[in-house]
Every structure is written in C-alpha cells, then in structure tokens.
Scaffold this motif. Structure first.
Motif, PDB file in Angstrom:
ATOM      1  N   THR A   9     -34.004   2.886  72.614  1.00 50.31           N
ATOM      2  CA  THR A   9     -34.932   2.561  73.702  1.00 50.31           C
ATOM      3  C   THR A   9     -34.756   1.120  74.161  1.00 50.31           C
TER       4      THR A   9
ATOM      5  N   PRO B 139     -45.574   5.805  71.588  1.00 51.63           N
ATOM      6  CA  PRO B 139     -45.994   7.218  71.681  1.00 51.63           C
ATOM      7  C   PRO B 139     -44.885   8.143  72.159  1.00 51.63           C
ATOM      8  N   LEU B 140     -44.083   7.697  73.121  1.00 50.84           N
ATOM      9  CA  LEU B 140     -42.978   8.518  73.599  1.00 50.84           C
ATOM     10  C   LEU B 140     -41.944   8.743  72.498  1.00 50.84           C
ATOM     11  N   VAL B 141     -41.638   7.696  71.739  1.00 49.39           N
ATOM     12  CA  VAL B 141     -40.679   7.815  70.639  1.00 49.39           C
ATOM     13  C   VAL B 141     -41.207   8.769  69.570  1.00 49.39           C
ATOM     14  N   THR B 142     -42.513   8.727  69.309  1.00 46.80           N
ATOM     15  CA  THR B 142     -43.105   9.629  68.312  1.00 46.80           C
ATOM     16  C   THR B 142     -42.973  11.083  68.746  1.00 46.80           C
ATOM     17  N   ARG B 143     -43.207  11.376  70.013  1.00 48.61           N
ATOM     18  CA  ARG B 143     -43.071  12.752  70.504  1.00 48.61           C
ATOM     19  C   ARG B 143     -41.621  13.224  70.453  1.00 48.61           C
ATOM     20  N   ILE B 144     -40.705  12.342  70.812  1.00 46.08           N
ATOM     21  CA  ILE B 144     -39.291  12.719  70.763  1.00 46.08           C
ATOM     22  C   ILE B 144     -38.854  12.988  69.320  1.00 46.08           C
TER      23      ILE B 144
ATOM     24  N   TRP C   8     -45.412  -0.194  73.944  1.00 46.70           N
ATOM     25  CA  TRP C   8     -45.808   0.757  74.972  1.00 46.70           C
ATOM     26  C   TRP C   8     -44.988   2.055  74.896  1.00 46.70           C
ATOM     27  N   PHE C   9     -43.822   1.995  74.283  1.00 43.58           N
ATOM     28  CA  PHE C   9     -42.952   3.167  74.198  1.00 43.58           C
ATOM     29  C   PHE C   9     -43.062   3.879  72.853  1.00 43.58           C
TER      30      PHE C   9
END
Length: 339
Positions: free
Chosen positions: A121, A233-238, A230-231
C-alpha cells in the motif's frame, strides 16, 4: 535442588526466529490519533510552502543555485565512492526487495499478511503521489539547467520532488510503522530518519537534485507514512478475503487428493480353504446365487415324467430293439432250400 539454565543472548535470538504457534493477539495497529492528524496537517502545509517557494523563484531557488555552483563532489572527492554506494539505499528496487524479505518473514512468523500488504500500500501511494507531482511540475535537474537563477519548472523534467529521498523515507519508515513495541518503533524511527536524511544529502552532493527537491521528497514520504492508518480497515478486509480464499483452495485440494474407498463386490466369492483342508465359511448374509446355479448346472434333477412307471402288470416300456435278435439266436436255423 533443581536449577534452570540461563538463556544466552544467542538463545533468545533463535527463540525469536521461531514461528509463533498462532497469530499473536496483542499486535498493535496504529490509529489516526489527534497527534498524528496534527503532524499530517503540518507536513502538508510544509509541502505546499516548498512548492509555492519554487514556483515563485524565491530565496529557496537562489540557495539551490548556490549549492550547485559550490559543487560538493569537487570539494570532497575522497567520499565520492562511498556516496555512490550509499545512495543505493534510496533506490526503489534494491530497498523494496530487502524490506519485502524482512516483512515476508514477519508475515510468516506471525500468521498474518498485514506487513506485506502495508508495504504494498505504501509503495503504491508513493508511486501515485510522487509520480504525479514529478510529471505535473516537470522540473529539470542541476545537470540539465538552462537559465541561471530560474526555477526550471515545466520543462519536461522529473526530479521534483526527489524520488530517492521519498522512497528512503517510506521504505525504511515502514519498518518503524510496523514495529511490535513502542521502544522498537522509536529506535527504528530514528534509524529511518538518519538513513533518509543521508540519502537526500547524497543526491545534493552528487549534483543530481536541488536542495528543494530533497526537502519536498522528505515531506512527500512523511505524508504517506502518516496517512497509512486510514488504509488499515481496507488492508484488514483484503487480508481476511485472501486468507478465506486460501483456506477454500486448501480444502478443495485435500478433497480431490483423498482416494475414494473401494466399493464392496456385488457377489463375494468364498474365501480360501483353511490349513486343515476344510473350506472357509461364507460370510453371513452372502448371496447364494452362484452356488445354487452351479449345483443345477452340474447335476440337474430328473423330471418325474422321465422315470419309467413300475406297476404289478410289469413295465410299460416297449421291448428293447435287440430282443428279437436275442430270440433268433436261441432257435435252430432252418435249412435254406431253393428251387
């Protein structure tokens, strides 16, 4: 009295190299705290001030030209060979490979993909933001300057901000961002700051960047590191989706690789004879069709109509064909006369 062996420093090192039995539950994930938001805003203001100062050809541009005419690589030529190697710490290819190897081991040890995903990221943000700024402002470097005292903006260049400096800040700073303890994070933050500072000054020494390029590169790299929470949560979902897909593929592979159990025969054959010569018994519930069929095939029962009925009057069967022959043999033969 029982005594325990004291672990040496080498023993503790090998213990840390072993893989955790499961993912640690207390991994600290940085959040976008008010302190971090203030730092992010201050760094963004600093970034914009440098851009405005260069566009307006202020004192910062004059300082760039003075350092260029000073030519540090001619003033201290004895350190030129060392600087040529040291500046590699800011190149994207070698540094990304080294840091990815370390974070890959961290991912394997802690049963998580977060270190590698955060590295990807940060590098993606670095390429997008720094690359867009380079192409949009198009500043020429010191070796390609055309007009003395000008800012050399919008002339198809690609050195503003410094990519080496920004890459050094992000690549080495991500190690501090992903540190597992506050003490380690402080040490790694200081180390990454020294490395990125040295890389930026090395480019000024070699004459490949203006000083303002280096200042903007520091600010660009720091903005990326400060924006990483800020990124999260997105990394956790991925990560959850990738691990779920991995488990699904593993289950499918195990199901296909397992051999199916052989089906029982429809008509089981009797087992071999025992050692004493007696035939083995048939299993309980086994079909008797084959044995019964063989019995009728080898020796069939006679039908009642085929038997000769025996009565007091004697047999009703006609005389045998050879009976007349037997009678003729018992009577004397008459002479044959001819006339």
């Amino acid at each position: 009295m029982r005594t325990e062996r004291n672990l040496t420093r080498l023993d503790r090192l090998f213990a840390r190299l072993d893989r955790e039995p499961e993912r640690p539950a207390g991994l600290e994930v940085p959040s976008m705290s008010p302190h971090r938001i203030v730092l992010f805003g201050s760094t963004l203001v600093f970034y914009l001030l440098i851009v405005v100062a260069v566009i307006n050809t202020s004192w910062l541009v004059r300082l760039d030209w003075q350092l260029m005419f000073f030519r540090p690589y001619q003033q201290w030529p004895e350190v030129h060979a060392f600087i040529d190697y040291y500046v590699v710490l800011g190149q994207r290819g070698p540094t990304a490979v080294m840091v990815a190897a370390w974070l890959g081991w961290r991912s394997w040890r802690q049963h998580t993909l977060r270190p590698l995903l955060m590295l990807g990221t940060s590098l993606l943000l670095l390429n997008l933001t720094v690359g867009a700024a380079k192409l949009s402002m198009g500043r020429l470097g010191p070796h390609y300057a055309t007009v003395i005292g000008s800012n050399e903006m919008w002339r198809t260049g690609d050195i503003f901000p410094s990519g080496h400096t920004a890459n050094a800040v992000v690549t080495w700073g991500i190690l501090a961002y992903l540190a597992s303890s506050a003490r380690t994070r402080r040490y790694l933050s200081a180390l990454s700051a020294v490395v990125s500072l040295g890389v930026g000054l090395s480019t000024v020494y070699l004459g490949t960047h203006w000083l303002s390029d280096v200042l903007l590169g520091w600010a660009a790299g720091l903005l990326i590191l400060l924006a990483l929470p800020w990124f999260e949560p997105l990394v956790t979902r991925i990560e959850a989706r990738v691990l779920a897909e991995r488990d699904r593929l593993l289950r499918r592979f195990r199901d296909t690789s397992a051999a199916p159990a052989p089906a029982p025969p429809l008509f089981p054959q009797p087992g071999p004879a025992a050692d004493d010569g007696t035939p083995a018994r048939e299993p309980v519930g086994a079909a008797r069709t084959s044995r019964t069929t063989g019995h009728f095939t080898q020796r069939g029962h006679l039908v009642r109509a085929e038997r000769a009925p025996v009565t007091p009057a004697g047999s009703r069967r006609p005389a045998h064909a050879d009976s007349s022959t037997r009678v003729s043999h018992s009577t004397p033969a008459s002479p044959v006369t001819g006339g």
